[in-house]
Design a protein around this motif. Structure first.
Motif, PDB file in Angstrom:
ATOM      1  N   THR A  99      84.450  -0.580 117.960  1.00 36.07           N
ATOM      2  CA  THR A  99      83.864   0.657 118.480  1.00 36.07           C
ATOM      3  C   THR A  99      84.700   1.858 118.057  1.00 36.07           C
ATOM      4  O   THR A  99      85.864   1.730 117.677  1.00 36.07           O
ATOM      5  CB  THR A  99      83.795   0.631 120.020  1.00 36.07           C
ATOM      6  N   ASP A 100      84.097   3.042 118.184  1.00 34.92           N
ATOM      7  CA  ASP A 100      84.850   4.264 117.957  1.00 34.92           C
ATOM      8  C   ASP A 100      85.436   4.737 119.289  1.00 34.92           C
ATOM      9  O   ASP A 100      85.332   4.041 120.306  1.00 34.92           O
ATOM     10  CB  ASP A 100      83.973   5.342 117.315  1.00 34.92           C
ATOM     11  N   LYS A 101      86.046   5.926 119.309  1.00 34.83           N
ATOM     12  CA  LYS A 101      86.729   6.400 120.517  1.00 34.83           C
ATOM     13  C   LYS A 101      85.766   6.631 121.680  1.00 34.83           C
ATOM     14  O   LYS A 101      86.163   6.555 122.831  1.00 34.83           O
ATOM     15  CB  LYS A 101      87.493   7.687 120.212  1.00 34.83           C
ATOM     16  N   GLU A 102      84.515   6.907 121.379  1.00 36.17           N
ATOM     17  CA  GLU A 102      83.534   7.132 122.434  1.00 36.17           C
ATOM     18  C   GLU A 102      82.918   5.827 122.943  1.00 36.17           C
ATOM     19  O   GLU A 102      82.136   5.829 123.887  1.00 36.17           O
ATOM     20  CB  GLU A 102      82.405   8.049 121.941  1.00 36.17           C
ATOM     21  N   VAL A 106      80.468   0.493 115.814  1.00 35.63           N
ATOM     22  CA  VAL A 106      80.587   0.937 114.421  1.00 35.63           C
ATOM     23  C   VAL A 106      80.963  -0.251 113.556  1.00 35.63           C
ATOM     24  O   VAL A 106      81.392  -1.299 114.042  1.00 35.63           O
ATOM     25  CB  VAL A 106      81.661   2.042 114.255  1.00 35.63           C
ATOM     26  N   GLY A 107      80.847  -0.083 112.264  1.00 33.69           N
ATOM     27  CA  GLY A 107      81.315  -1.098 111.317  1.00 33.69           C
ATOM     28  C   GLY A 107      80.576  -2.414 111.451  1.00 33.69           C
ATOM     29  O   GLY A 107      79.356  -2.466 111.484  1.00 33.69           O
TER      30      GLY A 107
END
Length: 145
Positions: A99-102, A106-107
């Protein structure tokens, strides 16, 4: 924190079980040393298995986090464990969502775990049983139990 240990001796024959119980009562220091030595061997085997599986050190101090615990009583029997203190060890062991920071995915999405503790445990269990039998033989030969 990922952890795997070996608890109990259910697959050993009854004579060996009786001898190990007797050793625990009659020679607690030697029994504790035996368990600690085997926990250290499991720790080393797990570290080597993690390297074999290709866990990359870019993620932090993963390899320095491998530890073996103190000998303690678990369900009336002596026990000792091997574990990893790195904050991200459980992610490498069991897998995680990328995951991203939020918190958005992702990915790759889900990154599967490597399971080094489980695999090292499966490889180590036969060696542990052989070590137990050797310990019982030593008790009989050297200490006359």
């Amino acid at each position: 924190m990922a952890e795997t240990g070996f608890e109990g001796l259910e697959e050993l024959d009854s004579f060996t079980k009786d001898m190990l119980e007797l050793a625990e009562k009659e020679m607690p220091r030697e029994s504790s040393k035996f368990l600690k030595k085997n926990a250290n061997q499991l720790k080393t085997a797990t570290k080597n298995k993690a390297k074999q599986l290709g866990i990359i050190e870019e993620t932090g101090n993963y390899y320095e986090g491998f530890k073996s615990g103190k000998v303690y009583k678990y369900n009336g029997a002596l026990s000792c464990r091997a574990y990893n203190t790195s904050p991200h060890a459980h992610l490498l062991e069991y897998g995680h969502l990328q995951t991203d920071k939020e918190g958005n995915s992702v990915g790759k999405g889900f990154v599967p775990g490597f399971h080094p503790f489980q695999r090292a445990y499966e490889d180590f269990i036969n060696k542990y049983y052989n070590n137990c039998e050797q310990f019982v033989d030593d008790m009989i030969n050297k200490h006359g139990l």
